[in-house]
Design an enzyme around this catalytic site. Structure first.
Site, PDB file in Angstrom:
ATOM      1  CG  ASN A  80      -1.753   1.185   1.210  1.00  0.00           C
ATOM      2  OD1 ASN A  80      -1.931   1.948   0.480  1.00  0.00           O
ATOM      3  ND2 ASN A  80      -2.421   1.353   2.483  1.00  0.00           N
ATOM      4  CE  LYS A  82       0.108   3.601   4.803  1.00  0.00           C
ATOM      5  NZ  LYS A  82      -0.419   3.694   6.345  1.00  0.00           N
ATOM      6  CG  HIS A 166      -5.935   1.498   5.179  1.00  0.00           C
ATOM      7  ND1 HIS A 166      -5.616   2.518   5.969  1.00  0.00           N
ATOM      8  CD2 HIS A 166      -4.892   0.720   4.908  1.00  0.00           C
ATOM      9  CE1 HIS A 166      -4.467   2.359   6.279  1.00  0.00           C
ATOM     10  NE2 HIS A 166      -3.986   1.412   5.480  1.00  0.00           N
ATOM     11  CD  GLU A 168      -3.574   5.366   6.472  1.00  0.00           C
ATOM     12  OE1 GLU A 168      -3.344   5.513   5.298  1.00  0.00           O
ATOM     13  OE2 GLU A 168      -2.508   4.841   6.912  1.00  0.00           O
ATOM     14  CD  GLU A 241      -3.873  -3.026   7.049  1.00  0.00           C
ATOM     15  OE1 GLU A 241      -2.592  -2.963   7.051  1.00  0.00           O
ATOM     16  OE2 GLU A 241      -4.540  -1.821   6.978  1.00  0.00           O
ATOM     17  N   GLY A 247       2.086   2.375  10.512  1.00  0.00           N
ATOM     18  CA  GLY A 247       3.022   3.374  10.260  1.00  0.00           C
ATOM     19  C   GLY A 247       3.659   3.818  11.863  1.00  0.00           C
ATOM     20  CB  SER A 287       4.797  -1.598  11.939  1.00  0.00           C
ATOM     21  OG  SER A 287       4.556  -0.438  12.265  1.00  0.00           O
TER      22      SER A 287
HETATM   23  C1  PEP Z   1      -0.798  -0.079   5.826  1.00  0.00           C
HETATM   24  O1  PEP Z   1      -0.766   1.100   5.345  1.00  0.00           O
HETATM   25  O2  PEP Z   1      -1.844  -0.815   5.611  1.00  0.00           O
HETATM   26  C2  PEP Z   1       0.115  -0.377   6.825  1.00  0.00           C
HETATM   27  C3  PEP Z   1       0.054  -1.699   7.232  1.00  0.00           C
HETATM   28  O3  PEP Z   1       1.174   0.307   6.924  1.00  0.00           O
HETATM   29  P1  PEP Z   1       2.745   0.149   7.539  1.00  0.00           P
HETATM   30  O4  PEP Z   1       3.020  -1.200   6.959  1.00  0.00           O
HETATM   31  O5  PEP Z   1       3.532   1.438   7.311  1.00  0.00           O
HETATM   32  O6  PEP Z   1       2.375   0.084   9.189  1.00  0.00           O
END
Ligand code: PEP
Length: 325
Positions: A80, A82, A166, A168, A241, A247, A287
């Site tokens: 992703n 983003k 997601h 976000e 997630e 992040g 992460s």
């Molecule tokens: C994500 O954006 O779905 C994500 C898991 O980000 P990160 O790996 O940076 O934590």
């Protein structure tokens, strides 16, 4: 071949422009000026079109290496990106991934990039990496939805995947966030329009600390279970997630993640069907990177990852290579 052609035609354009600007004055009043100006412009345009066409024809195959351990489900590693990247930065990433070596045969890889760069990836990224969107509209087809990209359009341009729900987007980054019902509706529309969906769910820090992780996940899955037909589930991967891990550099331990993945699978078994629970892929996101992928992917109910930050770097391939061997 495309680079040679590009350089050749760009060289001609450059030479003609040079002649034009050196020997002629603007505005052009004589025939020679006009001819030179037109020629330089048309050869520039030709070089650009030729370059694009060559890219489409030359999307590299990529190479597969022997499958690692064949689990009950094929691993799914999603990247992703983003809202990151520029033309040049993404071009560099494509070059890096195209030369990153083999992808194990038991892994499916997809990169979800900002909409405007989707055509670029579809033209240039190796064929064994699929391309997807990071969101889509709830609209089924064309309509008055300013600023939205419909799943029918993602499909039309050549995407095979989209991320829905997601955290976000559920949270909203300054806009109204997406409700559990809206996420489920988007997922159904995207499937009906022929896409596969990585359906993201997960709890916030205070919810984990309050012991309500599974209540939160269930509340996000419930509207989905109501709206999807049994057949639709073949097109869904659940991306678990934990919001506190996205992040932040904090990762759920493999044991913590496994426990929640198992609970999610049990929930699907009870509320959808045992067959679908066995078949559905549950990715971990938060992460995840090369350094922790192997331990996470070794868990029996972790069928892949959804990767943010690390998918912008060569480390994405360490995650891919972290699948059990
Ligand atoms: C994500 O954006 O779905 C994500 C898991 O980000 P990160 O790996 O940076 O934590």
């Amino acid at each position: 071949m495309c680079v040679v052609a590009y350089l050749y035609y760009t060289g001609i354009s450059f030479f003609l422009c040079l002649v034009y600007f050196h020997y002629c004055t603007f505005p052009s009043e004589n025939l020679l000026n006009s001819i030179l100006f037109s020629l330089s412009l048309s050869s520039s345009a030709y070089s650009f079109c030729y370059y694009r066409a060559e890219l489409q024809a030359n999307r590299p195959d990529g190479t597969a290496c022997a499958s690692g351990v064949e689990g009950p489900r094929k691993y799914l590693i999603g990247g992703n990106w983003k809202c990151n990247g520029t033309w040049d930065a993404n071009d560099d990433r494509v070059t890096m991934f195209n030369s990153a070596g083999a992808i194990p045969a038991n892994v499916e890889v997809v990169l979800c990039v900002t909409d405007i760069y989707i055509p670029m990836l579809l033209q240039s990224i190796r064929k064994d990496i699929a391309v997807g969107g990071q969101n889509c509209g709830v609209n089924k087809g064309n309509g008055a939805c300013t600023g939205e990209t419909g799943s029918h359009q993602l499909k039309d341009i050549g995407c095979t995947w989209v991320i829905v729900g997601h955290s976000e987007r559920r949270e909203g980054f300054g806009m109204a966030g997406e409700t559990v019902g809206l996420c489920a509706d988007k997922c159904k529309v995207a499937i009906d329009n022929g896409l596969n969906v990585m359906f993201a769910i997960g709890e916030k820090k205070e919810e984990r600390e309050g012991g309500t992780t599974m209540d939160v996940c269930a509340s996000q899955l419930e509207p989905l279970a109501k709206i999807l037909d049994a057949k639709d589930w073949e097109k869904v991967a659940i991306a678990y997630e934990p919001v506190w891990a996205i992040g932040t550099g904090l990762t759920a331990t493999p044991e913590m993640a496994q426990e929640t993945h198992k609970n999610i699978r049990d929930w699907v078994s009870t509320n959808v069907s045992p067959e679908i629970a066995t078949a559905v892929r549950i990715q971990y996101g938060g992460s995840m990177k090369g350094a922790n992928a192997k331990d996470l992917l070794a868990q029996p109910d972790i069928d892949g990852g959804l990767i943010g930050g690390a998918s912008l770097q060569a480390d994405f391939f360490n995650v891919i290579n972290g699948v059990p061997k």
